[in-house]
Design an enzyme around this catalytic site. Structure first.
Site, short mmCIF file in Angstrom:
data_model
loop_
_atom_site.label_atom_id
_atom_site.label_comp_id
_atom_site.label_asym_id
_atom_site.label_seq_id
_atom_site.Cartn_x
_atom_site.Cartn_y
_atom_site.Cartn_z
N TYR A 1 0.82 -1.22 0.00
CA TYR A 1 0.00 0.00 0.00
C TYR A 1 0.85 1.27 0.00
O TYR A 1 2.06 1.23 0.19
CB TYR A 1 -1.05 0.00 1.09
CG TYR A 1 -0.67 -0.12 2.54
CD1 TYR A 1 0.60 0.10 3.02
CD2 TYR A 1 -1.65 -0.47 3.47
CE1 TYR A 1 0.90 0.01 4.36
CE2 TYR A 1 -1.37 -0.57 4.81
CZ TYR A 1 -0.09 -0.33 5.26
OH TYR A 1 0.18 -0.44 6.60
N GLU A 2 0.18 2.38 -0.27
CA GLU A 2 0.83 3.68 -0.50
C GLU A 2 1.79 3.64 -1.69
O GLU A 2 2.79 4.35 -1.72
CB GLU A 2 1.56 4.17 0.75
CG GLU A 2 0.71 4.30 1.98
CD GLU A 2 -0.48 5.22 1.78
OE1 GLU A 2 -0.45 6.05 0.87
OE2 GLU A 2 -1.45 5.09 2.55
N GLY A 3 1.46 2.82 -2.66
CA GLY A 3 2.31 2.65 -3.83
C GLY A 3 3.22 1.47 -3.61
O GLY A 3 4.05 1.47 -2.69
#
Length: 596
Positions: free
Chosen positions: A439-441
Site C-alpha cells: 500500500y501507498e504505492g
C-alpha cells in the site's frame, strides 16, 4: 511470544548523537526541545506502547474488526486505548501549535511512530491516517476548512482517511470514476465508490473526515483531471459538533491476511457534500502531500515490525534449549544449550538487528531533513532538505518495508515449528508486515519513482543532497586507522552506486525499459549505501566514546560490532546489485509473452 520494549538507548543515539553535523540542525523554532525534554517524551511513549498497545496486539489480531449493518467495531480494548492515546496528546505530537498541536520535531515523532508500530501496527494505522490527512489539509485547504477541521483532527476527536483506490484502478488513478458536481453554495456533491480504505469506518472517534479523489464534470481525462475533496462522514454543525449523516457509508470490510484489527473498508459516497481542497484538477498534487507523508510513515511501519520481530526472536533464542554448541557445551547444567549459541541462529539475529539499527539511523537523517524543510530559516538549507526528502522518501518506504518483512520471516525461522503456530505470536508479524510492501504505492512503484522522477530532477540536484555528504565523509576519513576496512568498503559500495547511476542515466535516455528493469535493484543499492554511511558515522562516534572513556561501554561496543556485521555480511550485496543493473533488461524481457 510477542516481546517488545522500545530500544530507547539506540533511539537517543540516533536523535542526539548520530546526525548532529548533517547541516539540518540548529533550527530556532525547535530549540526548546532539548535532549532532556525529548527523552522524557520517548520514555512516556515507550511506557504507553509497552503497557497499553502491546497487550492488545495479539488479541486484536485474533478478534479482528466486526462489521454489522454498516457499522465497524474495533476489537476489545482498542476504543479505550485510543481514548488514552488522544488524551495523552500523542495525536498532536508533531502538529502545528496553531491548530492545537505540540510542534515537536519530526525526528521525535517518527521514533514515537516506530514504537506504536512495533507494539501494535493495526492500532497505529488509525492515528497515522489522521496525521496524513492533517498534512494535506494544512498544506492545501482554505482557511475556513482549516479552522473547521484541523483542531479536531489534531486533538484526535475526529479521524481522517485518504480515499484513492477504486475497484478498477489502483496505481493508475487516471482511470478513476468518482465524480463531484459543483453546487451553488460552493460545495460539491460527491458520488462514487472506493476500496481498500484504511480506517474508512470505525468506532474510535465521533466523526471521520475523508479526503476523496474525484472528477469534476468538465475535467480533462487522466490524472490531469483529478481534484481532491474533503467529505466528512457527518456534517459538522455551526458550533463544531457532529451533525447529520452525509451519505457516506461503509459497504463492507476486507478479510485480510494481516492487520486484522485495522478496518480496511469499501466506502460508498452517495451525493455526499464535500469541499474542494486545493485547486480544481490539481488533486494529485494535494494528495501527494498526504501520500509522501504516509510513505515515510509506512517505511517506519516496516522498521517497527522488524524491531518487534527481532526482540521476540532474541527472547526465544535465549529461552529455547536445543542441541549443543559446536565449540563446546555452554549450558552444562541443562539438557541442551540455548539456540542462540548456534552460528546460523546468530546469523539471523544479527541480520535483523543490523537491518533495524541501519533503518533507524537512516530514518533519523531523513526526519531531520523533514524538520529543516519545514522550519529552517535558511533558504539554502530548506532547499537541500527538500531535495533530500524527495530523493529518500521512496527509499524509506520500499527498503524499510522489504527489510521489515524479511525480519519478520527470520523471526518465524528462529522459532522453527513454533513460529508457524499462531500461539507463538511471531507469525502475526509476518502477516502484518506483508501489506506495507504494497500500500501507498507498491515498492516497485517506489523504485520507478526514484529512477524515473528523482534521479534526473533538476539536472541531478536531488542526488547531490545524498552524494555530497557521503563523498565528503569518505574523503575525510580515508587513510590508515582502525576504520580503514569500513571506509574502504563504503567507498567501493558508493562507487558501485555512482557507476549504476551513470549506467541508468545513459541507457534510460534511449530506452525507458532499461531504467525500469534496473529500478528495484537501484533503490536497494542506494538504501544500503545510505545505511552503510550511517553505520560508518556511528562507528566513528562509538570509537571515540570508547577511546576517551564512557560508562556505556557495552552500548558503544555493540554498536561497532553490529556495524561490522553489516559491512561484512550485508553490504557486499551492493556488488551483486551493480552486476544486476549492468546486465540490463535483455534477459528480463526476452521471453515472449505467450511463453509465460
Amino acid at each position: 511470544m510477542q516481546v517488545y520494549d522500545a530500544p530507547l538507548r539506540d533511539m537517543r543515539f540516533v536523535l542526539d548523537e548520530l546526525h548532529q553535523d548533517d547541516g539540518f540542525g540548529g533550527i530556532p523554532a525547535l530549540e526548546e526541545f532539548t535532549p532532556d525534554l525529548t527523552s522524557a517524551v520517548l520514555e512516556e511513549a515507550a511506557r504507553f506502547s509497552r503497557e497499553v498497545l502491546a497487550p492488545i496486539n495479539r488479541s486484536g489480531d485474533e478478534e479482528g474488526c466486526h462489521f454489522e449493518n454498516g457499522v465497524v467495531r474495533t476489537p476489545e480494548g482498542f476504543k479505550e486505548a485510543y481514548k488514552q492515546f488522544a488524551e495523552g496528546g500523542w495525536t498532536s505530537l508533531a502538529s502545528d501549535p496553531e491548530w492545537g498541536g505540540q510542534g515537536l520535531p519530526e525526528a521525535v515523532s517518527k521514533l514515537v511512530e516506530e514504537m506504536s508500530c512495533s507494539a501494535n501496527l493495526s492500532f497505529g494505522l488509525y492515528p497515522g491516517l489522521s496525521h496524513g490527512a492533517t498534512t494535506a489539509i494544512e498544506g492545501h485547504a482554505s482557511e475556513d476548512i482549516k479552522r473547521a477541521y484541523l483542531p479536531k483532527l489534531v486533538s484526535g476527536e475526529w479521524a481522517g482517511t485518504m480515499c484513492l483506490t477504486e475497484s478498477h484502478c489502483g496505481t493508475d488513478l487516471g482511470l478513476l470514476r468518482t465524480r463531484a458536481v459543483p453546487q451553488d453554495d460552493g460545495s460539491y456533491r460527491v458520488t462514487g465508490s472506493k476500496i481498500f480504505i484504511s480506517a474508512g469506518e470505525h468506532d474510535l472517534t465521533d466523526n471521520i473526515i475523508h479526503l476523496v479523489l474525484a472528477r469534476l464534470p468538465d475535467a480533462p481525462k487522466g490524472v490531469k483531471g483529478i481534484s481532491l475533496f474533503l467529505v466528512p462522514k457527518y456534517l459538522p454543525n455551526d458550533d463544531g459538533s457532529v451533525g447529520p449523516s452525509n451519505g457516506v457509508a461503509c459497504g463492507a470490510i476486507e478479510h485480510k491476511m494481516g492487520l486484522k484489527a485495522s478496518a480496511t473498508c469499501q466506502m460508498n459516497f452517495d451525493d455526499s457534500t464535500g469541499w474542494l481542497v486545493g485547486e480544481p484538477n490539481k488533486g494529485m498534487a494535494a494528495m501527494f502531500t498526504m501520500m509522501n507523508a504516509e510513505r515515510v510513515s509506512v517505511g517506519i511501519q516496516g522498521l517497527g515490525v522488524g524491531e518487534a520481530a527481532y526482540q521476540s526472536a532474541v527472547w526465544y533464542a535465549k529461552d529455547r534449549l536445543q542441541g549443543r554448541s559446536l565449540s563446546g557445551v555452554k549450558n552444562p547444567d541443562g539438557p541442551a544449550d540455548p539456540i542462540i549459541v548456534h552460528p546460523d541462529v546468530r546469523r539471523m539475529l544479527m541480520t535483523m538487528r543490523a537491518y533495524n539499527e541501519g533503518c533507524r539511523a537512516l530514518s533519523g537523517w531523513v526526519s531531520r531533513a523533514l524538520d529543516a524543510e519545514k522550519h529552517s530559516p535558511d533558504p539554502e538549507v530548506k532547499q537541500r532538505a527538500a531535495d533530500f526528502t524527495a530523493l529518500m522518501t521512496p527509499v524509506v518506504k520500499a527498503l524499510f518495508t522489504d527489510l521489515g518483512h524479511e525480519s519478520a520471516h527470520l523471526a518465524v525461522q528462529c522459532y522453527g515449528g513454533h513460529g508457524y503456530i499462531r500461539e507463538s505470536g511471531v507469525e502475526q508479524y509476518a502477516r502484518d508486515a506483508r501489506i506495507a510492501m504494497i500500500y501507498e504505492g507498491t515498492n516497485g512503484i517506489q523504485a520507478l519513482d526514484l529512477v524515473g522522477r528523482k534521479l534526473g530532477a533538476h539536472t541531478g540536484r536531488y542526488l547531490r543532497s545524498f552524494f555530497h555528504p557521503v563523498s565528503a565523509f569518505i574523503e575525510e576519513n580515508s587513510g590508515e586507522g582502525p576504520m580503514k576496512p569500513m571506509i574502504d568498503a563504503l567507498a567501493r559500495a558508493f562507487g558501485a552506486l555512482q557507476l549504476s547511476t551513470a549506467t541508468i542515466a545513459q541507457r534510460g535516455m534511449s530506452d525507458p525499459e532499461e531504467a525500469g528493469a534496473a529500478a528495484s535493484d537501484y533503490l536497494r543499492l542506494l538504501g544500503l549505501v545510505g545505511m552503510a554511511y550511517c553505520f560508518a558515522r556511528a562507528t566513528k562516534i562509538a570509537g571515540l566514546k570508547l577511546l576517551f572513556g564512557t560508562d556505556e561501554k557495552a552500548f558503544y561496543d555493540a554498536k561497532i560490532k553490529t556495524a561490522t556485521f553489516f559491512f561484512e555480511r550485508i553490504l557486499p550485496q551492493t556488488a551483486a546489485l551493480f552486476l544486476q543493473i549492468k546486465a540490463g533488461k535483455k534477459s528480463m524481457m526476452a521471453l515472449d509473452q505467450d511463453a509465460f
